[in-house]
Design a protein around this motif. Structure first.
Motif, PDB file in Angstrom:
ATOM      1  N   GLY A  13       0.850  -1.078  -0.005  1.00  0.00           N
ATOM      2  CA  GLY A  13       0.088  -0.024  -0.163  1.00  0.00           C
ATOM      3  C   GLY A  13       0.997   1.222  -0.064  1.00  0.00           C
ATOM      4  N   LYS A  28       5.113   0.397  -7.310  1.00  0.00           N
ATOM      5  CA  LYS A  28       6.629   0.018  -6.979  1.00  0.00           C
ATOM      6  C   LYS A  28       6.884  -1.436  -6.804  1.00  0.00           C
ATOM      7  CE  LYS A  28       8.260   0.733  -2.733  1.00  0.00           C
ATOM      8  NZ  LYS A  28       8.757   1.091  -1.333  1.00  0.00           N
ATOM      9  N   GLU A  29       5.955  -2.246  -6.609  1.00  0.00           N
ATOM     10  CA  GLU A  29       6.124  -3.590  -6.517  1.00  0.00           C
ATOM     11  C   GLU A  29       6.021  -4.266  -7.781  1.00  0.00           C
ATOM     12  OE1 GLU A  29       3.878  -1.873  -4.833  1.00  0.00           O
ATOM     13  OE2 GLU A  29       4.783  -1.965  -2.810  1.00  0.00           O
ATOM     14  N   PRO A 109      -2.186   5.593   3.461  1.00  0.00           N
ATOM     15  CA  PRO A 109      -0.966   4.638   3.929  1.00  0.00           C
ATOM     16  C   PRO A 109      -0.511   5.256   5.259  1.00  0.00           C
ATOM     17  CG  PRO A 109      -0.497   6.480   2.098  1.00  0.00           C
ATOM     18  CD  PRO A 109      -1.952   6.616   2.588  1.00  0.00           C
ATOM     19  N   LEU A 110      -1.024   4.747   6.403  1.00  0.00           N
ATOM     20  CA  LEU A 110      -0.748   5.117   7.725  1.00  0.00           C
ATOM     21  C   LEU A 110       0.613   4.490   8.356  1.00  0.00           C
ATOM     22  CD1 LEU A 110      -4.423   5.311   9.137  1.00  0.00           C
ATOM     23  CD2 LEU A 110      -2.869   7.139   8.057  1.00  0.00           C
ATOM     24  N   LEU A 112       3.385   0.718   7.960  1.00  0.00           N
ATOM     25  CA  LEU A 112       3.454  -0.713   7.776  1.00  0.00           C
ATOM     26  C   LEU A 112       2.434  -1.514   8.658  1.00  0.00           C
ATOM     27  CD1 LEU A 112       4.852  -3.068   6.336  1.00  0.00           C
ATOM     28  CD2 LEU A 112       6.787  -2.980   7.846  1.00  0.00           C
ATOM     29  N   ASP A 134       9.734  -5.022  -1.655  1.00  0.00           N
ATOM     30  CA  ASP A 134      11.065  -4.160  -2.140  1.00  0.00           C
ATOM     31  C   ASP A 134      12.338  -4.547  -1.342  1.00  0.00           C
ATOM     32  OD1 ASP A 134       9.935  -3.153   0.181  1.00  0.00           O
ATOM     33  OD2 ASP A 134       9.740  -0.961  -0.449  1.00  0.00           O
TER      34      ASP A 134
HETATM   35  P1  UTP Z   1       8.556   2.067   2.563  1.00  0.00           P
HETATM   36  O1  UTP Z   1       8.909   2.570   3.911  1.00  0.00           O
HETATM   37  O2  UTP Z   1       9.510   1.778   1.564  1.00  0.00           O
HETATM   38  O3  UTP Z   1       7.491   3.092   1.983  1.00  0.00           O
HETATM   39  O4  UTP Z   1       7.507   0.880   2.931  1.00  0.00           O
HETATM   40  P2  UTP Z   1       6.899   3.285   0.520  1.00  0.00           P
HETATM   41  O5  UTP Z   1       5.617   4.297   0.579  1.00  0.00           O
HETATM   42  O6  UTP Z   1       6.708   1.989  -0.023  1.00  0.00           O
HETATM   43  O7  UTP Z   1       8.327   3.986  -0.357  1.00  0.00           O
HETATM   44  P3  UTP Z   1       9.003   5.453  -0.362  1.00  0.00           P
HETATM   45  O8  UTP Z   1       9.745   5.493   1.126  1.00  0.00           O
HETATM   46  O9  UTP Z   1       7.760   6.580  -0.421  1.00  0.00           O
HETATM   47  O10 UTP Z   1       9.735   5.496  -1.363  1.00  0.00           O
HETATM   48  C1  UTP Z   1       7.894  -0.524   3.188  1.00  0.00           C
HETATM   49  C2  UTP Z   1       6.946  -1.388   2.715  1.00  0.00           C
HETATM   50  O11 UTP Z   1       5.665  -1.437   3.525  1.00  0.00           O
HETATM   51  C3  UTP Z   1       4.521  -0.956   2.574  1.00  0.00           C
HETATM   52  C4  UTP Z   1       5.227  -0.491   1.263  1.00  0.00           C
HETATM   53  O12 UTP Z   1       4.352  -0.954  -0.011  1.00  0.00           O
HETATM   54  C5  UTP Z   1       6.477  -1.406   1.280  1.00  0.00           C
HETATM   55  O13 UTP Z   1       6.338  -2.866   0.970  1.00  0.00           O
HETATM   56  N1  UTP Z   1       3.648   0.072   3.059  1.00  0.00           N
HETATM   57  C6  UTP Z   1       4.395   1.098   3.727  1.00  0.00           C
HETATM   58  C7  UTP Z   1       2.348  -0.165   3.195  1.00  0.00           C
HETATM   59  O14 UTP Z   1       1.910  -1.184   2.701  1.00  0.00           O
HETATM   60  N2  UTP Z   1       1.680   0.814   3.720  1.00  0.00           N
HETATM   61  C8  UTP Z   1       1.865   2.011   4.307  1.00  0.00           C
HETATM   62  O15 UTP Z   1       1.436   2.679   4.878  1.00  0.00           O
HETATM   63  C9  UTP Z   1       3.564   2.115   4.152  1.00  0.00           C
END
Ligand code: UTP
Length: 290
Positions: A13, A28-29, A109-110, A112, A134
């Motif tokens: 997310g 990104k994935e 996106p709150l 992980l 990632d």
């Molecule tokens: P990241 O810290 O890499 O954040 O998340 P991000 O948003 O994917 O990337 P940047 O930092 O903005 O470039 C680590 C993992 O946690 C998931 C991301 O998809 C990634 O797999 N994640 C992170 C979520 O699913 N939800 C969130 O609210 C945050």
């Protein structure tokens, strides 16, 4: 005996802001390392570790992931008509079985921890794995399989860990280590993204976890941690003492594909593993190192 691990959660997310503009309309994935999207590596790793149910926590703009794990009738039909049996078999090899893929949405996106909590009804009351696509691991034995081997012996919670340079502790969840045999480190404490001066060690968690369902109770409080996000590390820290909890120094090399240099590094490393590519790639590397 510990309950068998059958389910894996893939939090996808995040916004992927470090990879803009590529991630403006593409998840990104879905970025490919050589010729395979990151999320497919993660799903194949999970399947190789015995996972049977695949739970994706998606967000806006992530539909390409759902399409990737679905039949593509036009493509399959064209391959059949053109007698491309090998390509067809390869397409079907990694496709999860019908009814074994589930999707839920993280509406905002709150963090992980929040993404994992969104999967609570699909996971139910059983242990589960979390894989961050990632973080890509190149290893002899798939990283999650190495963790399952530990889990089957010890039960409880298992996280994959590696030593990082002291100045990088601010990027990771860091372990306070109890007993340690050089491979398995007992988790005595956990801190998310500490300053190097406050870090209890340099042993950091990468994106592979095996967790007990109790973690959902701790995530329920939705308390904000480092960066104003709901952190999985904080919820895991509250489980310490309730059962076995180990960090496994896995065998293999981990690439941070959420970072551009890490992503390029992964592409080179994975291409050099391929018989059909390694000579060509070596020549390119040599040309640039002169
Ligand atoms: P990241 O810290 O890499 O954040 O998340 P991000 O948003 O994917 O990337 P940047 O930092 O903005 O470039 C680590 C993992 O946690 C998931 C991301 O998809 C990634 O797999 N994640 C992170 C979520 O699913 N939800 C969130 O609210 C945050």
């Amino acid at each position: 005996m510990s309950k068998t691990l059958r389910k894996a959660v893939f939090p996808v997310g995040g916004l992927g802001t470090r990879f803009l503009p590529a991630t403006k309309s593409m998840p990104k994935e879905m970025l490919p390392v050589v010729d395979k999207p990151l999320i497919q590596y993660a799903v194949e790793e999970a399947a190789a570790a015995g996972i049977e149910e695949f739970i994706f926590v998606t967000g806006r703009g992530k539909a390409a992931i759902e399409d990737h794990f679905d039949y593509s009738y036009e493509l399959q039909d064209t391959l059949i008509r053109r007698d491309k049996t090998e390509a067809l078999e390869e397409l079907n090899r990694w496709m999860p079985k019908a009814g074994k893929v589930m999707y839920t949405r993280q509406q905002e996106p709150l963090g992980l921890g929040h993404a994992v909590w969104c999967a609570r009804h699909l996971v139910g009351d059983e242990p589960f794995a979390v894989l961050l696509a990632d973080d890509l691991v190149l290893s002899q034995t798939p990283c999650l399989k190495q963790m399952v081997d530990v889990y089957d012996r010890q039960g409880g919670n298992v996280v994959a860990v590696m030593d990082v340079p002291l100045e990088h502790t601010k990027r990771y969840g860091i372990l306070d280590v109890g007993s340690d045999d050089g491979k398995l480190a007992e988790v005595r404490g956990l801190v998310e993204k500490p300053d190097p001066k406050d870090a209890p060690s340099t042993l950091s968690i990468i994106g592979r976890y095996i967790l007990q369902a109790d973690v959902f109770d701790h995530l329920e409080t939705r308390s904000l941690g480092a960066g104003g996000e709901i952190q999985l590390t904080d919820a895991m820290a509250r489980m310490i003492g309730a059962g076995p909890f180990f960090g496994l120094r896995f065998e293999g090399t981990r690439f941070d594909c959420g970072d551009k240099v890490g992503f390029l590094h992964a592409n080179l490393a994975f291409a050099l593993e391929r018989d059909d590519m390694k000579d060509g790639v070596r020549k390119v590397i040599d040309a640039y190192s002169r």
